[in-house]
Design an enzyme around this catalytic site. Structure first.
Site, mmCIF file in Angstrom:
data_model
loop_
_atom_site.group_PDB
_atom_site.id
_atom_site.type_symbol
_atom_site.label_atom_id
_atom_site.label_comp_id
_atom_site.label_asym_id
_atom_site.label_seq_id
_atom_site.Cartn_x
_atom_site.Cartn_y
_atom_site.Cartn_z
ATOM 1 N N LYS A 180 -17.539 0.267 -30.677
ATOM 2 C CA LYS A 180 -17.041 1.025 -32.133
ATOM 3 C C LYS A 180 -15.777 0.545 -32.711
ATOM 4 O O LYS A 180 -14.741 1.004 -31.961
ATOM 5 C CB LYS A 180 -17.194 2.551 -31.808
ATOM 6 C CG LYS A 180 -17.033 3.524 -33.034
ATOM 7 C CD LYS A 180 -16.649 4.878 -32.795
ATOM 8 C CE LYS A 180 -14.894 4.694 -32.996
ATOM 9 N NZ LYS A 180 -14.203 4.541 -34.303
ATOM 10 N N GLY A 233 -5.731 1.859 -28.818
ATOM 11 C CA GLY A 233 -5.359 2.667 -29.930
ATOM 12 C C GLY A 233 -4.176 3.477 -29.534
ATOM 13 O O GLY A 233 -3.281 3.234 -28.581
ATOM 14 N N SER A 234 -4.215 4.709 -29.831
ATOM 15 C CA SER A 234 -2.995 5.692 -29.595
ATOM 16 C C SER A 234 -2.817 6.155 -28.218
ATOM 17 O O SER A 234 -4.157 6.503 -27.520
ATOM 18 C CB SER A 234 -3.051 7.027 -30.532
ATOM 19 O OG SER A 234 -4.118 7.848 -30.270
ATOM 20 N N GLY A 238 -6.166 7.505 -26.074
ATOM 21 C CA GLY A 238 -6.181 7.071 -24.646
ATOM 22 C C GLY A 238 -6.124 8.196 -23.502
ATOM 23 O O GLY A 238 -7.032 8.064 -22.567
ATOM 24 N N GLU A 255 -5.283 0.222 -23.679
ATOM 25 C CA GLU A 255 -3.998 -0.364 -24.200
ATOM 26 C C GLU A 255 -3.439 0.360 -25.181
ATOM 27 O O GLU A 255 -4.369 0.724 -26.266
ATOM 28 C CB GLU A 255 -4.771 -1.814 -24.728
ATOM 29 C CG GLU A 255 -3.652 -2.347 -25.542
ATOM 30 C CD GLU A 255 -2.385 -2.568 -25.211
ATOM 31 O OE1 GLU A 255 -2.108 -2.864 -23.827
ATOM 32 O OE2 GLU A 255 -1.389 -2.604 -25.979
ATOM 33 N N CYS A 289 0.992 -3.074 -31.934
ATOM 34 C CA CYS A 289 1.562 -2.260 -30.519
ATOM 35 C C CYS A 289 2.648 -3.156 -30.055
ATOM 36 O O CYS A 289 3.738 -2.622 -29.067
ATOM 37 C CB CYS A 289 0.509 -2.568 -29.432
ATOM 38 S SG CYS A 289 -1.019 -2.036 -29.816
ATOM 39 N N GLU A 390 6.644 6.187 -30.973
ATOM 40 C CA GLU A 390 6.258 4.928 -31.722
ATOM 41 C C GLU A 390 5.878 5.362 -33.078
ATOM 42 O O GLU A 390 5.249 6.394 -33.370
ATOM 43 C CB GLU A 390 4.952 4.751 -31.024
ATOM 44 C CG GLU A 390 4.148 3.434 -31.728
ATOM 45 C CD GLU A 390 2.912 3.022 -30.911
ATOM 46 O OE1 GLU A 390 1.911 3.533 -30.871
ATOM 47 O OE2 GLU A 390 2.887 1.693 -30.797
HETATM 48 C C1 UN1 Z 1 -1.400 -5.447 -30.622
HETATM 49 O O1 UN1 Z 1 -0.576 -5.180 -31.562
HETATM 50 O O2 UN1 Z 1 -2.310 -4.420 -30.487
HETATM 51 O O3 UN1 Z 1 1.122 -10.388 -29.364
HETATM 52 C C2 UN1 Z 1 -1.825 -6.959 -30.207
HETATM 53 C C3 UN1 Z 1 1.037 -10.025 -30.572
HETATM 54 C C4 UN1 Z 1 -0.535 -10.171 -30.922
HETATM 55 C C5 UN1 Z 1 -1.319 -9.132 -30.276
HETATM 56 C C6 UN1 Z 1 -0.950 -7.925 -30.774
HETATM 57 N N1 UN1 Z 1 -0.971 -11.738 -30.331
HETATM 58 O O4 UN1 Z 1 1.768 -9.784 -31.134
#
Ligand code: UN1
Length: 503
Positions: A180, A233-234, A238, A255, A289, A390
């Site tokens: 999804k 996601g957040s 999570g 993650e 992230c 964040e």
């Molecule tokens: C993400 O922000 O969820 O290292 C992944 C990085 C990318 C992947 C980011 N290769 O910035």
């Protein structure tokens, strides 16, 4: 020409067929750089659709698990080649649905290409261990078994890279998939799965359900026939995924958020550090992230760094990601823009110094998009909310420090632990940073973004739950160890622990 013009009305992909959501409901996918532009209409799925998709994946698993891994790999190789050929169109589609500049969406597709080739290579590895047995005429080894149907929930910031991080290792291990994707970026998942299908993936091996988290994501996570879940996601969502998996001991990979930091020491190459902070903080409009939302600078070079950094950031060009001049695209949607604006207010009320930006960008053609100026707050105290929470937008907090130990304290004193970086020419400090930074990823003389797919990706604390994506670490999540003992002595041999010989 972008492929987006072809099918405006999309359907779920279940058992090799494109089908409407049973509810008949749908949602719109709009361009964040110009929200009057409709990219496509996608089905809004519910539990009934999820059940159909999981049934299809379960039926397909019976055969797929028995396809030799090198044969599964051939499909992945073909898919990777198509991704290479269609890279430009795929990047354009992605820019139109989530806003980041073409240079970055090309990179997103490239990451999917790299992951697909890498995991195809794993088709001839999937290493286990062969070790000596403690008994004569006995053979001992471990092999990797697939898990079954894997449920995946993917975010909008890397609409093709992250689905490929999950789908490719899952497939090479022999699992089948129900995915999804985020409701902001359904088109890129459509494109990816279309390419896998063209490459010869058997019916039912990958199924796609579009829709909202509570309606489509939650029943997927909870389904009894879904044997493992991977979620990006957040942290709040999570936690819900984790709780839903806990009662049935379902393995889940999470993650989640980050509050990543760049440390700039007084001996750093300042030009390099400034470039790193601009790219780490404002690449993807800060919607990674891994984004460097904090930059801590030694007081000896703080003022100099701030001046150069502010100058560079003021000059960044905001605009539609399809314009080759654009450096900062829009935020993905209105909610994200409002979150950023809220945090700018919080920053101002916390008594920090707003040095650059701080407003929605809405002049001229920007008025119909979700743009925000790249923003720098200076003299931020590490305890402030903008230094702790964040934001996921183009906002960087600059923090001064006096010593390496203080810098470490600032770096580690957050709830997240994805990535951190240090700019220094002192090899001793670099090694101490690598040892003492409490993050899953540490960079030396490079920003916090830019992870490569052949190494583990993930973080500590509230960023993750101990699993890693990418590299062979991903194989560890998408397979289960099976230990095999083969006794060819033709007599009962008790294990050493069950004999008296050792006493
Ligand atoms: C993400 O922000 O969820 O290292 C992944 C990085 C990318 C992947 C980011 N290769 O910035």
């Amino acid at each position: 020409m972008a492929t987006v013009a072809v099918p405006k009305f999309h359907k779920n992909f279940i058992n090799g067929e494109w089908v409407e959501a049973r509810s008949g409901r749908s949602f719109e996918n709009r361009n964040p750089a110009d929200h009057s532009e409709l990219i496509g209409i996608f089905p809004s799925s519910t539990e009934d659709d999820v059940n159909d998709a999981v049934d299809a994946a379960k039926a397909a698993y019976a055969k797929w698990r028995l396809v030799p891994a090198p044969k599964r790999a051939e499909i992945l190789y073909r898919a990777a080649e198509t991704l290479v050929k269609r890279k430009e169109d795929l990047a354009r589609d992605m820019t139109m649905e989530m806003g980041k500049p073409l240079s970055e969406t090309r990179g997103d597709v490239q990451e999917a290409i790299d992951m697909t080739y890498y995991m195809a290579g794993e088709g001839r590895r999937l290493f286990g261990q062969t070790v000596p047995s403690e008994l004569p005429n006995k053979f001992a080894m471990s092999v990797r078994d697939p898990l079954g149907v894997v449920g995946m929930i993917t975010p909008w910031n890397f609409p093709m890279a992250i689905p490929s991080w999950k789908i490719m290792p899952a497939l090479i291990c022999g699992n089948t998939v129900v995915i999804k994707p985020a409701e902001d970026t359904p088109l890129s998942t459509y494109n990816l799965v279309q390419i896998l299908t063209e490459a010869g993936l058997p019916v039912g091996v990958v199924n796609v359900i579009y829709g909202m988290g509570p309606d489509a994501g939650a029943p997927l996570v909870a389904h009894d026939d879904v044997m493992a879940v991977s979620f990006t996601g957040s942290t709040d969502t999570g936690r819900l995924v984790n709780q839903a998996c806990a009662s049935s001991f379902k393995p889940c990979h999470l993650e989640m958020g980050g509050k990543n930091i760049i440390l700039v020491m007084d001996d750093a190459n300042l030009d390099l550090a400034v470039e790193g902070a601009v790219w780490g903080g404002f690449g993807t409009s800060g919607q990674r992230c891994t984004a460097a939302s904090r930059v801590a600078v030694h007081k000896k070079v703080y003022r100099e760094f701030l001046n150069r950094f502010a100058q560079r950031v003021r000059a960044l060009k905001i605009g539609d990601g399809l314009d080759p001049e654009t450096e900062i695209g829009p935020l993905v949607n209105e909610t994200q823009l409002q979150t950023v604006m809220k945090y700018v207010e919080i920053g101002k009320n916390e008594g920090t110094r707003l040095v650059v930006g701080g407003h929605r960008a809405e002049s001229g053609r920007l008025a119909t998009g979700w743009f925000h100026e790249p923003t720098i707050f200076a003299d931020v105290n590490p305890k402030m909310r903008i230094a702790q929470e964040e934001i996921f937008g183009p906002v960087v907090a600059l923090l001064p420090f006096d010593s390496f130990n203080e810098a470490l304290e600032i770096a580690n004193h957050v709830n997240y632990g994805l990535s951190a970086s240090i700019y220094t020419r002192d090899v001793n400090l670099a090694y101490r940073a690598m040892r003492d930074l409490e993050t899953g990823i540490v960079y030396v003389n490079a920003p916090t973004i830019g992870a490569e797919i052949q190494l583990p990706f993930g973080g500590t604390k509230s960023t993750g739950n101990g699993h890693r994506e990418a590299g062979t670490a991903a194989i560890d999540f998408y397979s289960e160890w099976k230990t095999l003992y083969i006794d060819y002595s033709d007599r009962l041999q008790r294990a050493q622990m069950d004999t008296t010989e050792h006493s």
